[in-house]
Design an enzyme around this catalytic site. Structure first.
Site, PDB file in Angstrom:
ATOM      1  N   LYS A   1      -8.603  12.366  81.112  1.00  0.00           N
ATOM      2  CA  LYS A   1      -7.027  11.993  79.868  1.00  0.00           C
ATOM      3  C   LYS A   1      -7.449  13.245  78.687  1.00  0.00           C
ATOM      4  CE  LYS A   1     -10.677   9.358  77.449  1.00  0.00           C
ATOM      5  NZ  LYS A   1     -11.426   8.145  76.546  1.00  0.00           N
TER       6      LYS A   1
ATOM      7  N   LYS B   1      -8.553  17.403  78.277  1.00  0.00           N
ATOM      8  CA  LYS B   1      -8.893  18.450  78.358  1.00  0.00           C
ATOM      9  C   LYS B   1      -9.972  18.573  80.023  1.00  0.00           C
ATOM     10  CE  LYS B   1      -7.938  21.171  74.445  1.00  0.00           C
ATOM     11  NZ  LYS B   1      -8.696  21.938  73.765  1.00  0.00           N
TER      12      LYS B   1
ATOM     13  N   GLY C   1     -14.226  18.800  80.195  1.00  0.00           N
ATOM     14  CA  GLY C   1     -15.067  17.667  79.382  1.00  0.00           C
ATOM     15  C   GLY C   1     -15.866  18.104  78.538  1.00  0.00           C
TER      16      GLY C   1
ATOM     17  N   GLY D   1     -33.808  15.167  68.753  1.00  0.00           N
ATOM     18  CA  GLY D   1     -33.740  15.229  70.234  1.00  0.00           C
ATOM     19  C   GLY D   1     -32.902  16.650  70.065  1.00  0.00           C
TER      20      GLY D   1
ATOM     21  N   GLU E   1     -36.336  11.503  62.454  1.00  0.00           N
ATOM     22  CA  GLU E   1     -37.015  11.072  64.122  1.00  0.00           C
ATOM     23  C   GLU E   1     -37.266   9.900  63.414  1.00  0.00           C
ATOM     24  OE1 GLU E   1     -36.245  12.274  67.073  1.00  0.00           O
ATOM     25  OE2 GLU E   1     -36.938  10.405  67.489  1.00  0.00           O
TER      26      GLU E   1
ATOM     27  N   ARG F   1     -26.318   9.377  73.363  1.00  0.00           N
ATOM     28  CA  ARG F   1     -24.559   9.158  73.766  1.00  0.00           C
ATOM     29  C   ARG F   1     -24.548   7.466  74.199  1.00  0.00           C
ATOM     30  NH1 ARG F   1     -21.274  13.028  72.329  1.00  0.00           N
ATOM     31  NH2 ARG F   1     -19.641  13.149  74.404  1.00  0.00           N
TER      32      ARG F   1
ATOM     33  N   ALA G   1     -25.241  18.915  81.442  1.00  0.00           N
ATOM     34  CA  ALA G   1     -24.062  19.504  82.338  1.00  0.00           C
ATOM     35  C   ALA G   1     -24.819  19.297  84.121  1.00  0.00           C
ATOM     36  CB  ALA G   1     -23.680  20.372  82.290  1.00  0.00           C
TER      37      ALA G   1
ATOM     38  N   HIS H   1     -42.765  43.353  86.363  1.00  0.00           N
ATOM     39  CA  HIS H   1     -43.685  44.047  85.133  1.00  0.00           C
ATOM     40  C   HIS H   1     -42.378  45.004  84.836  1.00  0.00           C
ATOM     41  CE1 HIS H   1     -46.369  44.351  82.946  1.00  0.00           C
ATOM     42  NE2 HIS H   1     -46.706  46.069  82.808  1.00  0.00           N
TER      43      HIS H   1
HETATM   44  C1  LIG Z   1     -23.594  18.661  70.996  1.00  0.00           C
HETATM   45  C2  LIG Z   1     -24.257  18.503  72.927  1.00  0.00           C
HETATM   46  C3  LIG Z   1     -24.732  19.550  73.162  1.00  0.00           C
HETATM   47  C4  LIG Z   1     -24.805  20.013  74.310  1.00  0.00           C
HETATM   48  N1  LIG Z   1     -25.659  21.359  75.495  1.00  0.00           N
HETATM   49  C5  LIG Z   1     -25.577  20.706  76.204  1.00  0.00           C
HETATM   50  C6  LIG Z   1     -26.771  22.240  77.138  1.00  0.00           C
HETATM   51  O1  LIG Z   1     -27.319  23.284  76.276  1.00  0.00           O
HETATM   52  N2  LIG Z   1     -26.545  21.798  78.444  1.00  0.00           N
HETATM   53  C7  LIG Z   1     -26.123  20.780  79.768  1.00  0.00           C
HETATM   54  O2  LIG Z   1     -26.768  20.613  80.057  1.00  0.00           O
HETATM   55  N3  LIG Z   1     -25.713  19.592  78.917  1.00  0.00           N
HETATM   56  C8  LIG Z   1     -25.268  19.831  77.118  1.00  0.00           C
HETATM   57  N4  LIG Z   1     -24.531  18.518  76.711  1.00  0.00           N
HETATM   58  C9  LIG Z   1     -24.680  17.148  77.759  1.00  0.00           C
HETATM   59  C10 LIG Z   1     -23.482  18.122  78.399  1.00  0.00           C
HETATM   60  O3  LIG Z   1     -22.569  17.657  77.795  1.00  0.00           O
HETATM   61  C11 LIG Z   1     -23.077  16.232  79.169  1.00  0.00           C
HETATM   62  O4  LIG Z   1     -24.160  16.410  79.685  1.00  0.00           O
HETATM   63  C12 LIG Z   1     -22.144  16.709  80.626  1.00  0.00           C
HETATM   64  O5  LIG Z   1     -20.896  17.406  80.108  1.00  0.00           O
HETATM   65  C13 LIG Z   1     -21.742  15.379  80.963  1.00  0.00           C
HETATM   66  O6  LIG Z   1     -21.166  15.828  82.211  1.00  0.00           O
HETATM   67  P1  LIG Z   1     -19.966  14.489  82.723  1.00  0.00           P
HETATM   68  O7  LIG Z   1     -19.388  14.914  83.436  1.00  0.00           O
HETATM   69  O8  LIG Z   1     -20.387  13.259  82.910  1.00  0.00           O
HETATM   70  O9  LIG Z   1     -18.695  13.741  81.015  1.00  0.00           O
HETATM   71  P2  LIG Z   1     -18.478  14.908  80.372  1.00  0.00           P
HETATM   72  O10 LIG Z   1     -18.802  16.372  80.022  1.00  0.00           O
HETATM   73  O11 LIG Z   1     -18.284  13.992  78.793  1.00  0.00           O
HETATM   74  O12 LIG Z   1     -16.633  14.300  80.607  1.00  0.00           O
HETATM   75  C14 LIG Z   1     -15.980  13.147  81.311  1.00  0.00           C
HETATM   76  C15 LIG Z   1     -14.364  13.963  81.236  1.00  0.00           C
HETATM   77  O13 LIG Z   1     -14.094  12.257  81.235  1.00  0.00           O
HETATM   78  C16 LIG Z   1     -13.082  12.370  80.513  1.00  0.00           C
HETATM   79  N5  LIG Z   1     -11.966  10.355  80.557  1.00  0.00           N
HETATM   80  C17 LIG Z   1     -12.708   9.933  80.251  1.00  0.00           C
HETATM   81  N6  LIG Z   1     -13.130   8.820  80.639  1.00  0.00           N
HETATM   82  C18 LIG Z   1     -11.297   9.227  80.956  1.00  0.00           C
HETATM   83  C19 LIG Z   1     -10.716   8.844  81.563  1.00  0.00           C
HETATM   84  N7  LIG Z   1     -10.684   7.255  81.586  1.00  0.00           N
HETATM   85  N8  LIG Z   1      -9.282   9.214  82.402  1.00  0.00           N
HETATM   86  C20 LIG Z   1      -9.440  10.425  82.735  1.00  0.00           C
HETATM   87  N9  LIG Z   1     -10.181  11.116  82.602  1.00  0.00           N
HETATM   88  C21 LIG Z   1     -11.580   9.815  81.523  1.00  0.00           C
HETATM   89  C22 LIG Z   1     -12.762  13.036  78.785  1.00  0.00           C
HETATM   90  O14 LIG Z   1     -11.721  13.117  78.892  1.00  0.00           O
HETATM   91  C23 LIG Z   1     -14.082  14.266  79.300  1.00  0.00           C
HETATM   92  O15 LIG Z   1     -13.487  15.173  80.171  1.00  0.00           O
HETATM   93  C24 LIG Z   1     -24.593  18.800  75.252  1.00  0.00           C
HETATM   94  C25 LIG Z   1     -23.970  17.086  74.834  1.00  0.00           C
HETATM   95  C26 LIG Z   1     -23.826  17.523  73.052  1.00  0.00           C
HETATM   96  C27 LIG Z   1     -22.690  16.953  73.252  1.00  0.00           C
END
Ligand SMILES: Cc1cc2nc3c(=O)[nH]c(=O)nc-3n(C[C@H](O)[C@H](O)[C@H](O)COP(=O)(O)OP(=O)(O)OC[C@H]3O[C@@H](n4cnc5c(N)ncnc54)[C@H](O)[C@@H]3O)c2cc1C
Length: 477
Positions: A38, A40, A43, A185, A206, A283, A330, A456
């Protein structure tokens, strides 16, 4: 493709790390795949999380190194931060990677549908771009990968100039003079580190008795001391009660244990002021308005429960990424995505191994870990052996000038020698964690780690030394 109907083998809702990885892998495996997004593709991770934050943190790191240039024999006239340029670079990096993901999806012939996905039945999804552009996709299987959204307590006003989520703060072009960060966190700690370097007065609130409460206590308490020395104020056992916006924020906080927080406090309650409040309070899974209410799905708390290959309790519907619960990372989402499609392609699929997922907090020094903390191992009744090695005895850390307070800690089972957890504090220690994941997957022992030949001089030798320390003694201390 506006309007109409189409048929695929698989439809994935959500194009974040979980969804787009699953789509690409599915295409490799010959599965005809539609990806619904929905916003980009990329995510949260690419646009609001991992990538933009790490670009900012990298510049903060470089800045502190430039401030120490003379020590390294480099004469620099003036060192300054341009926050505008820092943001510009962040946008450039994100866009470059965004185009990369779009290119890969196209190259692999994944059909991307722009719009909001909504499950109509276990085999059909409605994609709504707007009132006039609605498409129906029929597929054998569905993967839900809708991710998560910032948690905002209902009693806290969300006002993007003063009370910000991590998304808002990534858009803000001004460095606040002072900032209160609610939540200690990984996300809260990374922003606390960043704004401290950028010159803001930072206070962390915290609820638990230590920052990074999921990490090994020895690591988080050492980081707390480092942050304290840098002037970051840390209030643990403290809850955020109320926020008033008044040309800045006035935040009411409460000590959980009733201890008087400061001489100016009344009872266990206190008011603190700052330019901004960042909400880093975790979250929530994005599970509303996606049409799952009518499905017989089972939950674990607020998250979707899945099998080892990511299938929900509704046959044919899979769930990956943040919606399946902690750790919200991620690389967990990437891995779950490839597990699910490998299973769908009928391949032999190794189930998810949650003990082997590394976690990294990208402040400096970094915090990196895998497996059980000392406290968890003891609580589970393991008789353990611990091996530690300080970075002040590691040649590469000394060469880099990044050794103070850093260390590696390996926790192993006393009886069988199996590595139960590895915890590290130090510059770039996150880069070494893939090896610890491998050791964990192979159920390696500390003794086996001492058979590995480490180059090393590298930071990785600290792992070898910590492994020696589990068995008897490290060489270099
Ligand atoms: C500030 C911050 C820093 C982070 N740093 C790290 C890091 O350094 N390393 C790490 O591993 N993780 C990090 N994370 C966590 C990581 O971003 C998430 O764990 C990861 O993005 C989750 O992936 P996902 O595919 O589950 O969901 P998301 O990345 O949230 O993607 C979900 C996608 O689904 C789309 N969507 C939702 N509902 C619908 C719908 N009904 N129809 C169509 N599309 C939809 C959304 O638009 C989005 O693009 C961080 C998170 C934050 C907030």
């Amino acid at each position: 493709m506006p309007g109409g109907n189409s048929t695929f083998d698989l439809v994935i809702i959500g194009g974040g790390p979980g969804g787009y990885t699953a789509a690409i892998r599915a295409a490799h495996l010959g599965i005809k795949t539609a990806l619904v997004e929905k916003d980009k593709v990329g995510g949260t991770c690419l646009h609001w999380g991992c990538i933009p934050t790490k670009v900012l943190l990298h510049s903060a790191d470089l800045y502190t190194r430039f401030l120490r240039a003379k020590e390294f024999g480099i004469i620099v006239d003036k060192v300054e931060i341009s926050y505008t340029q820092l943001h510009r670079r962040k946008e450039d990096v994100v866009n470059r990677l965004f185009h990369g993901v779009q290119f890969l999806l196209k190259k692999n012939r994944v059909e991307v549908f722009q719009g909001e996905g909504h499950i109509l039945s276990p085999n059909s999804v409605l994609v709504k771009k707007d009132e006039t552009d609605v498409h129906r996709i029929t597929a054998k299987n569905i993967i839900l990968a809708t991710g998560s959204v910032p948690s905002i307590p209902s009693n806290i006003p969300h006002e993007s100039n003063y009370v910000l989520t991590s998304n808002d703060i990534l858009l803000s072009k001004e460095i606040p003079k002072s900032i209160i960060i609610a939540g200690g966190g990984a996300v809260g700690i990374e922003f606390a580190y960043l704004f401290n370097i950028l010159g803001s007065r930072v206070t962390i609130l915290e609820l638990f008795d230590e920052i990074l409460p999921a990490e090994d206590k020895e690591i988080s308490s050492t980081l707390r001391k480092i942050f304290h020395k840098r002037g970051i104020e840390i209030r643990t056992n403290t809850s955020l009660e109320k926020v008033t916006i008044d040309n800045g924020v006035v935040v009411e906080i409460k000590r959980k244990d009733g201890i008087l927080p400061s001489p100016t406090a009344t009872g266990n309650q206190e008011f603190i002021k700052a330019d901004q409040l960042l909400l880093a309070l975790g979250r929530n899974p994005a599970l509303t308005n996606i049409g799952i209410e009518k499905l017989p799905l089972t939950y674990q708390g607020k998250y979707l429960q899945t099998s080892e290959v990511m299938e929900t309790s509704q046959s044919g519907i899979f769930a990956i990424g943040d919606i399946t619960g902690p750790p919200l990372l991620a690389h967990k989402a990437f891995h779950q995505g490839t597990r699910a499609v490998s299973y769908l392609a009928g391949k032999e699929t190794t189930p998810m191994n949650y003990q082997s997922i590394p976690a990294v907090t990208y402040c400096s020094p970094q915090v990196a870990s895998i497996g059980l903390t000392q406290e968890e191992a003891e609580k589970r009744g393991h008789k353990i052996r611990i091996g530690k090695f300080p970075l002040l005895a590691n040649s590469k850390a000394i060469i880099d000038g990044e050794f103070e307070d850093g260390f590696f800690k390996i926790i192993s089972d006393d009886k069988y020698g199996e590595i139960l957890g590895v915890h590290a504090l130090g510059h770039n220690v996150g880069e070494l964690m893939w090896g610890m994941s491998l050791a964990s997957i192979l159920e390696g022992t500390a003794s086996e780690l001492t058979d590995v030949i480490f180059p090393h001089p590298t930071l990785s030798e600290a792992i070898l030394e910590a492994a020696h320390a589990v068995i008897d003694k490290p060489i270099h201390v």
